[in-house]
Write an enzyme that holds these catalytic residues in place. Sequence first.
Site, mmCIF file in Angstrom:
data_model
loop_
_atom_site.group_PDB
_atom_site.id
_atom_site.type_symbol
_atom_site.label_atom_id
_atom_site.label_comp_id
_atom_site.label_asym_id
_atom_site.label_seq_id
_atom_site.Cartn_x
_atom_site.Cartn_y
_atom_site.Cartn_z
ATOM 1 N N LYS A 13 1.040 -1.051 0.146
ATOM 2 C CA LYS A 13 0.261 0.052 0.259
ATOM 3 C C LYS A 13 0.955 1.248 0.126
ATOM 4 C CE LYS A 13 -2.178 0.572 3.538
ATOM 5 N NZ LYS A 13 -1.930 1.773 4.618
ATOM 6 N N ARG A 87 -11.784 4.063 9.540
ATOM 7 C CA ARG A 87 -11.700 3.525 9.944
ATOM 8 C C ARG A 87 -12.523 1.814 10.051
ATOM 9 N NH1 ARG A 87 -6.337 1.605 10.991
ATOM 10 N NH2 ARG A 87 -5.207 3.668 11.345
ATOM 11 N N ARG A 126 10.616 -10.805 7.285
ATOM 12 C CA ARG A 126 11.388 -10.309 7.275
ATOM 13 C C ARG A 126 12.548 -9.872 8.477
ATOM 14 N NH1 ARG A 126 6.979 -4.983 6.710
ATOM 15 N NH2 ARG A 126 6.254 -6.087 9.440
ATOM 16 N N ARG A 159 11.581 -10.176 14.472
ATOM 17 C CA ARG A 159 11.362 -9.584 15.655
ATOM 18 C C ARG A 159 9.556 -10.254 15.489
ATOM 19 N NH1 ARG A 159 9.530 -3.765 14.053
ATOM 20 N NH2 ARG A 159 8.117 -5.493 12.456
ATOM 21 N N ARG A 170 -2.180 -10.313 12.971
ATOM 22 C CA ARG A 170 -3.011 -8.589 12.911
ATOM 23 C C ARG A 170 -3.433 -8.885 12.190
ATOM 24 N NH1 ARG A 170 3.126 -7.992 12.173
ATOM 25 N NH2 ARG A 170 2.784 -6.397 10.339
#
Length: 213
Positions: A13, A87, A126, A159, A170
């Site tokens: 995005k 939202r 990542r 992480r 998430r």
Amino acid sequence: MRIVLFGPPGSGKGTQASILKEKYGAAHISTGDTLREAVANKTEVGLKAKEYMEKGELVPDEVVIAIAKDKLASVGGEGFLLDGFPRTIAQAEALDAALAEIAKPLDAVVNLEVDDEELVKRLSGRRVCPGCGEPYHVDTKAPKVEGKCDKCGGDLVHRADDQPDAIRNRLKVYNNQTAPVLGYYGEKGILKNIDAVGAIADIQAKIAKALGA
Ligand SMILES: [Zn+2]
């Protein structure tokens, strides 16, 4: 061009937003930045927002909307690209009312769609260097020496946020939160779902086609 951009974490995005901004000259309005800006400029609504932020409370809808409205009213003819807002359906309705007042209704709502498992794959690759903050990715930006930072030689970390289960959580939160808002825009007939898997330029072309731009 007046659009709202939706896309889950890892959907690209941010990349598409910067291309759209560059290509059409639209102002990229992210609510987080706009809120911080209003607080820093000590505008009337900015000071109100600050009171909530200092108490560690969520800034209420009416304050967020007032801030967004100030910002949107200041945008020129090139239009805007809203990111991270609305939202909730309540925010979407308030946004519609605010835009109607300034005669700048939304042209489209662009929703970047990527399959959850593809996102898990992208995001779980990542790695980051805790020493210098340099980001890596096992597939797309691997370090020269496995597990070591190219810049400072530090040990790269995976992480907790980037572990598959945390990512799935998430995405679940994101999907639950956005589904009603997307439904709202779908009913209005301005929702454009874009298959956002593939090359950046191809996805950009699909967006341009959907916008008729
Ligand atoms: Zn480093």
